[in-house]
Each structure stands twice: as structure tokens, then as C-alpha cells.
Design a protein around this motif. Sequence first.
Motif, PDB file in Angstrom:
ATOM      1  N   GLN A 188       0.756  -1.210  -0.005  1.00 40.14           N
ATOM      2  CA  GLN A 188      -0.134   0.290   0.126  1.00 40.14           C
ATOM      3  C   GLN A 188       0.998   0.901  -0.124  1.00 40.14           C
ATOM      4  OE1 GLN A 188      -2.533   0.041   2.659  1.00 40.14           O
ATOM      5  NE2 GLN A 188      -3.854  -1.963   2.339  1.00 40.14           N
ATOM      6  N   ASP A 189       0.490   2.467  -0.519  1.00 38.17           N
ATOM      7  CA  ASP A 189       0.911   3.993  -0.495  1.00 38.17           C
ATOM      8  C   ASP A 189       1.160   4.204   0.686  1.00 38.17           C
ATOM      9  OD1 ASP A 189       0.548   3.293  -3.505  1.00 38.17           O
ATOM     10  OD2 ASP A 189      -0.755   4.998  -3.410  1.00 38.17           O
ATOM     11  N   VAL A 190       2.431   4.911   1.018  1.00 36.66           N
ATOM     12  CA  VAL A 190       2.024   5.242   2.377  1.00 36.66           C
ATOM     13  C   VAL A 190       2.549   6.828   2.305  1.00 36.66           C
ATOM     14  CG1 VAL A 190       4.577   5.085   2.955  1.00 36.66           C
ATOM     15  CG2 VAL A 190       3.097   5.388   5.129  1.00 36.66           C
ATOM     16  N   VAL A 191       2.535   8.100   3.205  1.00 35.01           N
ATOM     17  CA  VAL A 191       3.006   9.276   3.008  1.00 35.01           C
ATOM     18  C   VAL A 191       3.872   9.104   4.085  1.00 35.01           C
ATOM     19  CG1 VAL A 191       2.481  11.451   3.783  1.00 35.01           C
ATOM     20  CG2 VAL A 191       0.417   9.824   2.113  1.00 35.01           C
ATOM     21  N   LEU A 192       4.927  10.407   3.575  1.00 34.26           N
ATOM     22  CA  LEU A 192       6.251  10.566   4.648  1.00 34.26           C
ATOM     23  C   LEU A 192       5.698  12.123   5.088  1.00 34.26           C
ATOM     24  CD1 LEU A 192       9.411   8.526   3.342  1.00 34.26           C
ATOM     25  CD2 LEU A 192       7.553   8.170   4.429  1.00 34.26           C
ATOM     26  N   PRO A 193       6.153  12.581   5.554  1.00 28.60           N
ATOM     27  CA  PRO A 193       5.332  13.962   6.336  1.00 28.60           C
ATOM     28  C   PRO A 193       6.419  14.683   6.455  1.00 28.60           C
ATOM     29  CG  PRO A 193       4.375  12.691   7.774  1.00 28.60           C
ATOM     30  CD  PRO A 193       5.066  12.079   7.207  1.00 28.60           C
ATOM     31  N   CYS A 194       6.310  15.651   6.119  1.00 24.03           N
ATOM     32  CA  CYS A 194       7.598  16.432   6.394  1.00 24.03           C
ATOM     33  C   CYS A 194       6.829  18.216   6.124  1.00 24.03           C
ATOM     34  CB  CYS A 194       8.814  16.346   5.497  1.00 24.03           C
ATOM     35  SG  CYS A 194      10.072  17.552   5.851  1.00 24.03           S
ATOM     36  N   ARG A 195       6.515  18.782   7.434  1.00 24.97           N
ATOM     37  CA  ARG A 195       6.154  20.111   7.742  1.00 24.97           C
ATOM     38  C   ARG A 195       7.442  20.798   7.740  1.00 24.97           C
ATOM     39  NH1 ARG A 195       2.133  23.275   6.504  1.00 24.97           N
ATOM     40  NH2 ARG A 195       1.364  21.528   5.656  1.00 24.97           N
ATOM     41  N   TYR A 196       7.711  22.323   7.316  1.00 18.80           N
ATOM     42  CA  TYR A 196       8.323  23.396   8.577  1.00 18.80           C
ATOM     43  C   TYR A 196       7.322  24.539   7.218  1.00 18.80           C
ATOM     44  CZ  TYR A 196      12.628  26.763   8.587  1.00 18.80           C
ATOM     45  OH  TYR A 196      13.573  27.735   8.748  1.00 18.80           O
ATOM     46  N   ARG A 197       7.920  25.092   9.809  1.00 20.42           N
ATOM     47  CA  ARG A 197       7.294  26.141  10.382  1.00 20.42           C
ATOM     48  C   ARG A 197       7.908  27.260   9.981  1.00 20.42           C
ATOM     49  NH1 ARG A 197       2.122  24.706  10.330  1.00 20.42           N
ATOM     50  NH2 ARG A 197       1.861  22.408  11.403  1.00 20.42           N
ATOM     51  N   ALA A 198       8.000  28.130   8.587  1.00 26.00           N
ATOM     52  CA  ALA A 198       8.972  29.331   8.958  1.00 26.00           C
ATOM     53  C   ALA A 198       8.604  29.932   9.636  1.00 26.00           C
ATOM     54  CB  ALA A 198       8.532  29.521   7.417  1.00 26.00           C
ATOM     55  N   GLN A 199       9.245  30.705  10.239  1.00 24.57           N
ATOM     56  CA  GLN A 199       9.421  32.294  10.680  1.00 24.57           C
ATOM     57  C   GLN A 199       9.148  33.614   9.894  1.00 24.57           C
ATOM     58  OE1 GLN A 199      11.921  32.976  13.925  1.00 24.57           O
ATOM     59  NE2 GLN A 199      11.542  31.626  14.774  1.00 24.57           N
ATOM     60  N   GLU A 200       8.831  34.664  10.291  1.00 25.84           N
ATOM     61  CA  GLU A 200       8.564  35.817   9.357  1.00 25.84           C
ATOM     62  C   GLU A 200      10.198  36.188   8.188  1.00 25.84           C
ATOM     63  OE1 GLU A 200       7.024  39.602   9.879  1.00 25.84           O
ATOM     64  OE2 GLU A 200       6.424  38.763  11.970  1.00 25.84           O
ATOM     65  N   GLN A 201       9.179  36.195   7.480  1.00 25.48           N
ATOM     66  CA  GLN A 201      10.522  36.224   6.087  1.00 25.48           C
ATOM     67  C   GLN A 201      10.652  35.542   5.137  1.00 25.48           C
ATOM     68  OE1 GLN A 201       9.999  39.268   4.508  1.00 25.48           O
ATOM     69  NE2 GLN A 201       8.242  39.758   5.843  1.00 25.48           N
ATOM     70  N   GLU A 202      10.738  33.686   6.086  1.00 28.82           N
ATOM     71  CA  GLU A 202      11.497  32.404   5.545  1.00 28.82           C
ATOM     72  C   GLU A 202      10.909  32.179   4.642  1.00 28.82           C
ATOM     73  OE1 GLU A 202      13.645  30.510   9.013  1.00 28.82           O
ATOM     74  OE2 GLU A 202      12.082  30.378   9.046  1.00 28.82           O
ATOM     75  N   GLN A 203      11.689  31.736   3.055  1.00 32.71           N
ATOM     76  CA  GLN A 203      10.968  31.060   2.262  1.00 32.71           C
ATOM     77  C   GLN A 203      11.584  29.846   2.037  1.00 32.71           C
ATOM     78  OE1 GLN A 203      11.082  33.422  -1.004  1.00 32.71           O
ATOM     79  NE2 GLN A 203       8.927  32.292  -2.235  1.00 32.71           N
ATOM     80  N   VAL A 204      10.864  28.363   2.045  1.00 30.67           N
ATOM     81  CA  VAL A 204      11.522  27.109   1.643  1.00 30.67           C
ATOM     82  C   VAL A 204      11.666  27.075   0.020  1.00 30.67           C
ATOM     83  CG1 VAL A 204      11.493  24.644   1.541  1.00 30.67           C
ATOM     84  CG2 VAL A 204      10.012  26.417   3.239  1.00 30.67           C
ATOM     85  N   VAL A 205      13.181  27.181  -0.593  1.00 31.59           N
ATOM     86  CA  VAL A 205      13.047  27.067  -2.049  1.00 31.59           C
ATOM     87  C   VAL A 205      13.759  25.974  -2.626  1.00 31.59           C
ATOM     88  CG1 VAL A 205      13.232  29.453  -1.875  1.00 31.59           C
ATOM     89  CG2 VAL A 205      15.454  27.754  -1.376  1.00 31.59           C
ATOM     90  N   GLN A 206      13.766  24.701  -1.737  1.00 32.39           N
ATOM     91  CA  GLN A 206      14.227  23.675  -1.797  1.00 32.39           C
ATOM     92  C   GLN A 206      13.909  22.660  -0.859  1.00 32.39           C
ATOM     93  OE1 GLN A 206      16.814  22.798  -5.009  1.00 32.39           O
ATOM     94  NE2 GLN A 206      18.333  21.340  -3.638  1.00 32.39           N
ATOM     95  N   VAL A 207      13.222  21.492  -1.274  1.00 32.34           N
ATOM     96  CA  VAL A 207      13.153  20.086  -0.133  1.00 32.34           C
ATOM     97  C   VAL A 207      13.781  18.992  -0.859  1.00 32.34           C
ATOM     98  CG1 VAL A 207      11.746  18.848   1.033  1.00 32.34           C
ATOM     99  CG2 VAL A 207      11.370  20.594   0.638  1.00 32.34           C
ATOM    100  N   THR A 208      14.426  18.092   0.014  1.00 32.98           N
ATOM    101  CA  THR A 208      15.347  17.121  -0.673  1.00 32.98           C
ATOM    102  C   THR A 208      15.709  15.878   0.310  1.00 32.98           C
ATOM    103  OG1 THR A 208      17.619  18.468  -1.684  1.00 32.98           O
ATOM    104  CG2 THR A 208      18.256  16.170  -1.387  1.00 32.98           C
TER     105      THR A 208
END
Length: 85
Positions: A16-36
Motif C-alpha cells: 500500500q501507499d504511505v505518506v512521509l510527512p515533512c512540514r517546515y514551520r517558517a518564521q517571518e520572511q522565510e521561504q522554502v526554496v527546495q526540499v531534498t
Amino acid sequence: AGRVEVPRSVTAVLGQDVVLPCRYRAQEQEQVVQVTWLKRGPGAAPAEVAVLNPQHGEHVQEAFAGRVLRHGHGALEDGAIVLRN
């Protein structure tokens, strides 16, 4: 800096499929530009599985092609992936 939130463990069912969760809780003015995503095994160097990048798209290594997909859409603060089957 913000913080990465991942569960301590994820349970998968064979076939069966499985989800691997990953969340980034950014602070002000932060932006996620890449996930590896890397696969780590005992006694082996980490192997790249997938790179999620809004400008260059999603790249899944050939060994994982068709079995690894991005779970969500939109901002990379949610960098979850799905492992198929």
C-alpha cells in the motif's frame, strides 16, 4: 530560524501507499526554496531520493521513478512525499 516537523515514526503496510510527512514551520520572511529527500541505510552513505524545487520542478532519482511522488501542491512548507506500493 523555523523548524522542521516530522513524525518520530511512520507505519507502512506492504503493498500500500504511505505518506512521509515533512512540514517546515517558517518564521517571518522565510521561504522554502527546495526540499531534498534522502534514504539512509545502515553502513551506507545517504542516497538522494527526490528533490522538490518550485523553479526547476520535481526530480526523482531513476531508482525511485514511479514509486515516489510529491504529496501536496503549492508552497514547499509541506514537503511530504508518497511512497507507492
